[in-house]
Design a protein around this motif. Structure first.
Motif, PDB file in Angstrom:
ATOM      1  N   UNK A 146       0.834  -1.206   0.000  1.00  3.98           N
ATOM      2  CA  UNK A 146       0.000   0.000   0.000  1.00  3.98           C
ATOM      3  C   UNK A 146       0.865   1.251   0.000  1.00  3.98           C
ATOM      4  N   UNK A 147       1.935   1.267   0.771  1.00  3.53           N
ATOM      5  CA  UNK A 147       2.791   2.447   0.811  1.00  3.53           C
ATOM      6  C   UNK A 147       3.530   2.612  -0.516  1.00  3.53           C
ATOM      7  N   UNK A 148       3.922   1.507  -1.154  1.00  8.29           N
ATOM      8  CA  UNK A 148       4.540   1.602  -2.482  1.00  8.29           C
ATOM      9  C   UNK A 148       3.534   2.163  -3.492  1.00  8.29           C
ATOM     10  N   UNK A 149       2.283   1.722  -3.397  1.00  4.70           N
ATOM     11  CA  UNK A 149       1.238   2.222  -4.293  1.00  4.70           C
ATOM     12  C   UNK A 149       1.013   3.712  -4.110  1.00  4.70           C
ATOM     13  N   UNK A 150       0.983   4.164  -2.850  1.00  5.76           N
ATOM     14  CA  UNK A 150       0.819   5.600  -2.578  1.00  5.76           C
ATOM     15  C   UNK A 150       1.999   6.393  -3.130  1.00  5.76           C
ATOM     16  N   UNK A 151       3.195   5.829  -2.998  1.00  4.15           N
ATOM     17  CA  UNK A 151       4.385   6.515  -3.500  1.00  4.15           C
ATOM     18  C   UNK A 151       4.367   6.608  -5.034  1.00  4.15           C
ATOM     19  N   UNK A 152       3.962   5.547  -5.711  1.00  6.24           N
ATOM     20  CA  UNK A 152       3.866   5.579  -7.171  1.00  6.24           C
ATOM     21  C   UNK A 152       2.837   6.618  -7.591  1.00  6.24           C
ATOM     22  N   UNK A 153       1.702   6.624  -6.934  1.00  6.00           N
ATOM     23  CA  UNK A 153       0.649   7.595  -7.263  1.00  6.00           C
ATOM     24  C   UNK A 153       1.159   9.023  -7.044  1.00  6.00           C
ATOM     25  N   UNK A 154       1.843   9.256  -5.941  1.00  7.87           N
ATOM     26  CA  UNK A 154       2.399  10.582  -5.651  1.00  7.87           C
ATOM     27  C   UNK A 154       3.394  10.996  -6.731  1.00  7.87           C
ATOM     28  N   UNK A 155       4.254  10.089  -7.157  1.00  4.74           N
ATOM     29  CA  UNK A 155       5.234  10.391  -8.195  1.00  4.74           C
ATOM     30  C   UNK A 155       4.564  10.684  -9.528  1.00  4.74           C
ATOM     31  N   UNK A 156       3.495   9.960  -9.840  1.00  2.63           N
ATOM     32  CA  UNK A 156       2.760  10.222 -11.084  1.00  2.63           C
ATOM     33  C   UNK A 156       2.129  11.612 -11.053  1.00  2.63           C
ATOM     34  N   UNK A 157       1.530  11.966  -9.937  1.00  4.03           N
ATOM     35  CA  UNK A 157       0.908  13.292  -9.812  1.00  4.03           C
ATOM     36  C   UNK A 157       1.973  14.376  -9.932  1.00  4.03           C
ATOM     37  N   UNK A 158       3.113  14.201  -9.268  1.00  2.48           N
ATOM     38  CA  UNK A 158       4.182  15.198  -9.348  1.00  2.48           C
ATOM     39  C   UNK A 158       4.723  15.304 -10.768  1.00  2.48           C
ATOM     40  N   UNK A 159       4.883  14.166 -11.438  1.00  2.00           N
ATOM     41  CA  UNK A 159       5.362  14.185 -12.819  1.00  2.00           C
ATOM     42  C   UNK A 159       4.391  14.956 -13.713  1.00  2.00           C
ATOM     43  N   UNK A 160       3.098  14.734 -13.526  1.00  2.00           N
ATOM     44  CA  UNK A 160       2.098  15.460 -14.316  1.00  2.00           C
ATOM     45  C   UNK A 160       2.157  16.953 -14.014  1.00  2.00           C
TER      46      UNK A 160
END
Length: 190
Positions: free
Chosen positions: A6-20
């Motif tokens: 779950x924490x890895x998933x949150x981190x991936x989502x956060x990185x995607x949002x920041x990249x966008x």
């Protein structure tokens, strides 16, 4: 193990949002692709659609979140204002932070433009603007400014317009603030 996934998933989502958030000002809304976001975030392209229903949903979440943060900062300034004139001075000084060509300004412009073509994004962006206008109107009401809702809508539109113009012909706070101060202060006098 679930907590780790779950924490890895949150981190991936956060990185995607920041990249966008980074890519929209750099390339423009329509030039951002699933692949470029994934590459910038350092993840496989399939993870974009695992975490978001579409690329547009990711871009909207990233942009609206960033604009909500910008407006939230301005909203806190509104609460600090002791007079309507001070409120105007604080808002116009806040705009001075933006050049019109900085990433935050470009993200705002790109998001507004994209919202003209995307009804869901328009709804989300309108909600952010409505929240800011309501906070501004409440503060104007507390200061006895007549017709605070209309005044807040016009002030918010002027601030947006000044931000938009900064990329072409900057209007310094020293030029904008006195004009807006006259509007809110005359209204108080009747």
């Amino acid at each position: 193990m679930a907590g780790t996934a779950a924490s890895r998933g949150r981190e991936v989502r956060r990185r995607l949002v920041q990249a966008a958030r980074d890519l929209v000002p750099e390339r423009g809304w329509t030039a951002v692709s699933t692949r470029t976001v994934a590459e910038r975030a350092g993840v496989a392209p399939g993870l974009v659609h695992y975490h978001f229903s579409s690329l547009q949903a990711l871009l909207a979440e990233a942009a609206v979140g960033a604009l909500r943060d910008m407006v939230g900062g301005a909203g806190m300034l509104v609460q600090r204002a002791g007079t309507p004139g001070e409120l105007v001075d604080l808002l116009t000084a806040e705009v001075e932070r933006y050049t019109g060509t900085d990433p935050a300004s470009l993200l705002a412009v790109e998001t507004y433009l994209a919202a003209t073509r995307d009804p869901d994004l328009r709804r989300q962006l309108t909600a952010v603007l409505d929240e800011f206008r309501a906070r501004l109107a409440d503060r104007l009401r507390e200061h006895g400014v007549p017709d605070p809702d209309a005044t807040a809508a016009v002030l918010a539109a002027v601030i947006d317009g000044v931000l938009l113009h900064r990329a072409l012909t900057p209007l310094p706070a020293g030029t904008v603030a006195p004009v807006l101060r006259r509007i809110v202060e005359r209204g108080q006098q009747g």
